[in-house]
Design a protein around this motif. Structure first.
Motif, PDB file in Angstrom:
ATOM      1  N   ALA A   6     -60.529  55.343   8.347  1.00  0.00           N
ATOM      2  CA  ALA A   6     -60.413  53.899   8.169  1.00  0.00           C
ATOM      3  C   ALA A   6     -58.956  53.474   8.302  1.00  0.00           C
ATOM      4  N   VAL A   7     -58.748  52.362   9.001  1.00  0.00           N
ATOM      5  CA  VAL A   7     -57.412  51.793   9.170  1.00  0.00           C
ATOM      6  C   VAL A   7     -57.470  50.303   8.867  1.00  0.00           C
ATOM      7  N   ILE A   8     -56.503  49.840   8.093  1.00  0.00           N
ATOM      8  CA  ILE A   8     -56.304  48.405   7.889  1.00  0.00           C
ATOM      9  C   ILE A   8     -54.929  48.058   8.448  1.00  0.00           C
ATOM     10  N   GLU A   9     -54.894  47.076   9.323  1.00  0.00           N
ATOM     11  CA  GLU A   9     -53.621  46.609   9.899  1.00  0.00           C
ATOM     12  C   GLU A   9     -53.285  45.238   9.327  1.00  0.00           C
ATOM     13  N   ILE A  10     -52.103  45.126   8.739  1.00  0.00           N
ATOM     14  CA  ILE A  10     -51.611  43.835   8.250  1.00  0.00           C
ATOM     15  C   ILE A  10     -50.689  43.285   9.324  1.00  0.00           C
ATOM     16  N   GLY A  11     -51.212  42.364  10.126  1.00  0.00           N
ATOM     17  CA  GLY A  11     -50.475  41.826  11.265  1.00  0.00           C
ATOM     18  C   GLY A  11     -49.929  40.438  11.002  1.00  0.00           C
ATOM     19  N   SER A  12     -49.336  39.855  12.025  1.00  0.00           N
ATOM     20  CA  SER A  12     -48.712  38.540  11.888  1.00  0.00           C
ATOM     21  C   SER A  12     -49.732  37.427  11.733  1.00  0.00           C
ATOM     22  N   THR A  13     -50.937  37.629  12.299  1.00  0.00           N
ATOM     23  CA  THR A  13     -51.933  36.556  12.282  1.00  0.00           C
ATOM     24  C   THR A  13     -53.176  36.887  11.472  1.00  0.00           C
ATOM     25  N   GLY A  14     -53.269  38.131  10.960  1.00  0.00           N
ATOM     26  CA  GLY A  14     -54.463  38.464  10.207  1.00  0.00           C
ATOM     27  C   GLY A  14     -54.486  39.899   9.719  1.00  0.00           C
ATOM     28  N   LEU A  15     -55.508  40.210   8.914  1.00  0.00           N
ATOM     29  CA  LEU A  15     -55.744  41.561   8.426  1.00  0.00           C
ATOM     30  C   LEU A  15     -56.979  42.102   9.130  1.00  0.00           C
ATOM     31  N   ARG A  16     -56.848  43.295   9.707  1.00  0.00           N
ATOM     32  CA  ARG A  16     -57.921  43.838  10.546  1.00  0.00           C
ATOM     33  C   ARG A  16     -58.318  45.225  10.042  1.00  0.00           C
ATOM     34  N   LEU A  17     -59.598  45.447   9.953  1.00  0.00           N
ATOM     35  CA  LEU A  17     -60.152  46.705   9.460  1.00  0.00           C
ATOM     36  C   LEU A  17     -60.922  47.404  10.565  1.00  0.00           C
ATOM     37  N   LEU A  18     -60.741  48.715  10.673  1.00  0.00           N
ATOM     38  CA  LEU A  18     -61.508  49.517  11.624  1.00  0.00           C
ATOM     39  C   LEU A  18     -61.943  50.806  10.944  1.00  0.00           C
ATOM     40  N   VAL A  19     -63.219  51.116  11.061  1.00  0.00           N
ATOM     41  CA  VAL A  19     -63.757  52.410  10.640  1.00  0.00           C
ATOM     42  C   VAL A  19     -64.359  53.057  11.877  1.00  0.00           C
ATOM     43  N   ALA A  20     -63.890  54.245  12.210  1.00  0.00           N
ATOM     44  CA  ALA A  20     -64.361  54.894  13.435  1.00  0.00           C
ATOM     45  C   ALA A  20     -64.355  56.401  13.265  1.00  0.00           C
ATOM     46  N   GLU A  21     -65.052  57.055  14.169  1.00  0.00           N
ATOM     47  CA  GLU A  21     -65.061  58.509  14.215  1.00  0.00           C
ATOM     48  C   GLU A  21     -65.034  58.937  15.678  1.00  0.00           C
ATOM     49  N   THR A  23     -66.584  61.780  18.261  1.00  0.00           N
ATOM     50  CA  THR A  23     -67.631  62.778  18.402  1.00  0.00           C
ATOM     51  C   THR A  23     -67.031  64.084  18.904  1.00  0.00           C
ATOM     52  N   GLU A  24     -67.866  65.122  18.959  1.00  0.00           N
ATOM     53  CA  GLU A  24     -67.374  66.435  19.364  1.00  0.00           C
ATOM     54  C   GLU A  24     -66.823  66.422  20.786  1.00  0.00           C
ATOM     55  N   ASP A  25     -67.346  65.552  21.629  1.00  0.00           N
ATOM     56  CA  ASP A  25     -66.819  65.443  23.001  1.00  0.00           C
ATOM     57  C   ASP A  25     -65.734  64.374  23.099  1.00  0.00           C
ATOM     58  N   ARG A  26     -65.158  64.000  21.906  1.00  0.00           N
ATOM     59  CA  ARG A  26     -64.006  63.119  21.795  1.00  0.00           C
ATOM     60  C   ARG A  26     -64.286  61.688  22.261  1.00  0.00           C
ATOM     61  N   LYS A  27     -65.519  61.250  22.114  1.00  0.00           N
ATOM     62  CA  LYS A  27     -65.855  59.866  22.391  1.00  0.00           C
ATOM     63  C   LYS A  27     -65.681  59.044  21.116  1.00  0.00           C
ATOM     64  N   ARG A  28     -65.130  57.849  21.270  1.00  0.00           N
ATOM     65  CA  ARG A  28     -64.889  56.987  20.110  1.00  0.00           C
ATOM     66  C   ARG A  28     -66.181  56.297  19.686  1.00  0.00           C
ATOM     67  N   ASN A  29     -66.469  56.339  18.413  1.00  0.00           N
ATOM     68  CA  ASN A  29     -67.661  55.711  17.864  1.00  0.00           C
ATOM     69  C   ASN A  29     -67.228  54.762  16.751  1.00  0.00           C
ATOM     70  N   VAL A  30     -67.253  53.466  17.019  1.00  0.00           N
ATOM     71  CA  VAL A  30     -66.850  52.455  16.040  1.00  0.00           C
ATOM     72  C   VAL A  30     -67.998  52.237  15.059  1.00  0.00           C
ATOM     73  N   LEU A  31     -67.738  52.451  13.784  1.00  0.00           N
ATOM     74  CA  LEU A  31     -68.752  52.318  12.747  1.00  0.00           C
ATOM     75  C   LEU A  31     -68.725  50.950  12.073  1.00  0.00           C
ATOM     76  N   ASP A  32     -67.527  50.384  11.944  1.00  0.00           N
ATOM     77  CA  ASP A  32     -67.400  49.114  11.228  1.00  0.00           C
ATOM     78  C   ASP A  32     -66.074  48.472  11.616  1.00  0.00           C
ATOM     79  N   ARG A  33     -66.055  47.181  11.647  1.00  0.00           N
ATOM     80  CA  ARG A  33     -64.797  46.466  11.899  1.00  0.00           C
ATOM     81  C   ARG A  33     -64.872  45.071  11.301  1.00  0.00           C
ATOM     82  N   SER A  34     -63.724  44.560  10.894  1.00  0.00           N
ATOM     83  CA  SER A  34     -63.625  43.203  10.350  1.00  0.00           C
ATOM     84  C   SER A  34     -62.258  42.638  10.679  1.00  0.00           C
ATOM     85  N   GLU A  35     -62.178  41.325  10.721  1.00  0.00           N
ATOM     86  CA  GLU A  35     -60.896  40.658  10.959  1.00  0.00           C
ATOM     87  C   GLU A  35     -60.882  39.340  10.207  1.00  0.00           C
ATOM     88  N   MET A  36     -59.819  39.131   9.435  1.00  0.00           N
ATOM     89  CA  MET A  36     -59.677  37.902   8.670  1.00  0.00           C
ATOM     90  C   MET A  36     -58.298  37.291   8.946  1.00  0.00           C
TER      91      MET A  36
END
Length: 509
Positions: A6-21, A23-36
């Motif tokens: 999980a990563v939360i970024e505190i940026g200039s215009t908002g707070l953004r959340l990403l939860v990802a994993e 896979t074994e073949d190194r493919k990105r799988n986004v599980l959850d995201r939010s932006e406020m």
């Protein structure tokens, strides 16, 4: 499969959340995201501090994110929370960070522009790894426009030519532009002045006018790609230059409310969208590109990639090569002796390998030694007398892709003491560094002094060395070369620190 990150970024215009994993073949799988949305940048770039109201908004959002992450079994101490340009420029960032930790348990890490570049490079590389359209063989510009800064990476034939974090951001510029004019032509001229000045900074590293690959990263570039681009793969888009120009020009005629309604974005993002796309357009117009590549990725993805337990060896090696390329290009910019630098680097690597079991440093230390070896004489550009002091100054005030600010200081300090009678422990600044940093500097400086002494003449006479530990000596066999008077003198002059740190006397045989 690795546990989700999980990563939360505190940026200039908002707070953004990403939860990802991954896979074994190194493919990105986004599980959850939010932006406020939060007007943090507007506060900082106007009055220099984060207001109480904005602090309250941030805490409210972070508490909400904490609950959201708990559903994934992710605790605050296992969440990566990063803050970028607006937060790091706030004069009250320390008490705000403390307040966030007390209220939520999240520890905020403020990252600098070069770290943003590093994370973005990882994210972009991951997006492009399975595609034929890569920047490995042509000159390329990677550009991300943010609220507080514009991050630029310059690639020459696939190698890092330069990395820059420009004080050119949409939130930073918006107040100035509102004070200047609301006329479209005047606003374009205002932004163009910034991009022309920025382009001038890059001329010694890459001729953007001859660049044929342009990679635009960021939410606004992705918005353009979704509207007028064509998908290449799941996370990759292409936009024809003419289509992009028409879209940017059309956006300039929309009001903020129209942008909110048409693109379903927040008011804050709609407010800065026209400025952001103008910056992309002006940089693109300095190149010859016919199509813009848009990876749908961000520094949050890059951080998750960097945190995965088993990053591919190929990616790690490529990333390290880009750091070395960035250092080499910096030396070239200051007209350094590249042949000597490379020879010293190879000598240092041989010494490091021989001492590897006794050095007790992580693998990153070897990379810092390589960078210091390349840049140790860069101060000759200013003055050959006491050039080590000038080397320290240039390195401290330069952007080396892939190095954190702390690592940059470590490299600068190593270069500062690669010659001369003074040693790192003589400096008060050195004494206040953490013990781990002090030991790293001492060990790497001791190695660099020996590596440099072995090419005292800059003639690369000792090109084939055999280094071994024998009893209390480190024996350097020169394989038949007899006239070693200059090198022996240099070793006597520079060997004291090595013997003090490692306990071995250096013998040239």
């Amino acid at each position: 499969m690795a546990a989700p990150e999980a990563v939360i970024e505190i940026g200039s215009t908002g707070l953004r959340l990403l939860v990802a994993e991954f896979t074994e073949d190194r493919k990105r799988n986004v599980l959850d995201r939010s932006e406020m949305p939060v007007s943090l940048g507007r506060d900082v770039f106007t009055v220099g501090t984060i207001s109480r109201e904005t602090q309250s908004q941030c805490l409210h959002i972070l508490l909400r994110y904490k609950e959201q992450l708990s559903s994934w079994g992710i605790s605050p101490e296992n969440t990566n929370v990063i803050a970028t340009s607006a937060f790091r420029e706030a004069s009250n960032k320390d008490p705000v960070m403390d307040k966030i930790f007390s209220a939520t348990g999240f520890r905020v890490k403020v990252i600098d522009g070069i770290e943003e570049n590093r994370l973005m490079y990882l994210a972009v590389t991951e997006c492009l790894q399975d595609e034929k359209r890569t920047f490995h063989f042509e000159d390329a510009v990677i550009l991300e426009v943010n609220g507080g800064s514009t991050e630029v990476m310059l690639m020459r034939k696939g190698k890092m030519a330069g990395a820059h974090s420009l004080h050119l951001g949409t939130v930073r510029l918006a107040p100035k532009m509102r004070g200047q004019s609301s006329n479209l032509e005047d606003i374009q001229r205002y932004v163009e002045e910034y991009t022309i000045n920025a382009k001038g900074l890059f001329e010694s590293e890459l001729n953007i006018e001859e660049t044929k690959q342009f990679i635009a990263v960021g939410a606004d570039a992705t918005l353009a790609a979704i509207n007028v681009g064509k998908p290449i793969s799941t996370w990759l888009w292409a936009i024809e230059r003419n289509d992009f120009d028409r879209f940017v020009d059309e956006i300039q005629t929309y009001s903020t409310d129209e942008c909110v309604a048409r693109f379903k974005i927040s008011y804050n993002d709609a407010l800065t969208l026209p400025v952001s796309l103008l910056i992309y357009k002006m940089f693109i117009h300095h190149s010859q590109v016919e199509s813009i590549i848009v990876p749908e990725t961000n520094i949050r993805d890059g951080l998750i990639i960097s945190k995965t337990k088993n990053p591919s060896e190929e990616l790690k090696n490529e990333f390290n090569e880009q750091i070395i390329a960035s250092a080499s290009n910096l030396l070239r910019k200051y007209h350094g002796d590249e042949a000597h630098a490379e020879h010293v680097r190879q000598n240092a690597l041989k010494l490091y390998k021989c001492l590897e079991n006794e050095i007790s440093l992580d693998e990153r230390a070897k990379l810092l030694l390589e960078v210091a070896s390349i840049l140790h004489d860069i101060g000759n550009f200013i003055n050959m007398s006491n050039h080590q002091e000038h080397s320290e100054y240039i390195i401290r005030h330069s952007e080396i892709f892939g190095l954190t600010r702390t690592e940059n200081i470590i490299v600068a300090t190593i270069a500062r003491y690669h010659r001369g009678k003074q040693q790192p422990q003589d400096s008060e600044q050195f004494q206040i560094l953490p013990r781990s940093d002090r030991m790293q500097i001492l060990k790497l400086t001791a190695i660099l002094r020996i590596a440099d002494a072995l090419d005292r003449s800059h003639g690369r006479v000792l090109s084939d060395l055999n280094v071994k530990l024998k009893g209390e000596n480190l024996v350097i066999n020169t394989l038949g070369i007899k006239n070693l008077a200059l090198e022996r003198f240099a070793l006597e002059e520079k060997g004291e620190l090595f013997e003090s740190v490692f306990g071995y006397k250096v013998i040239l045989a």
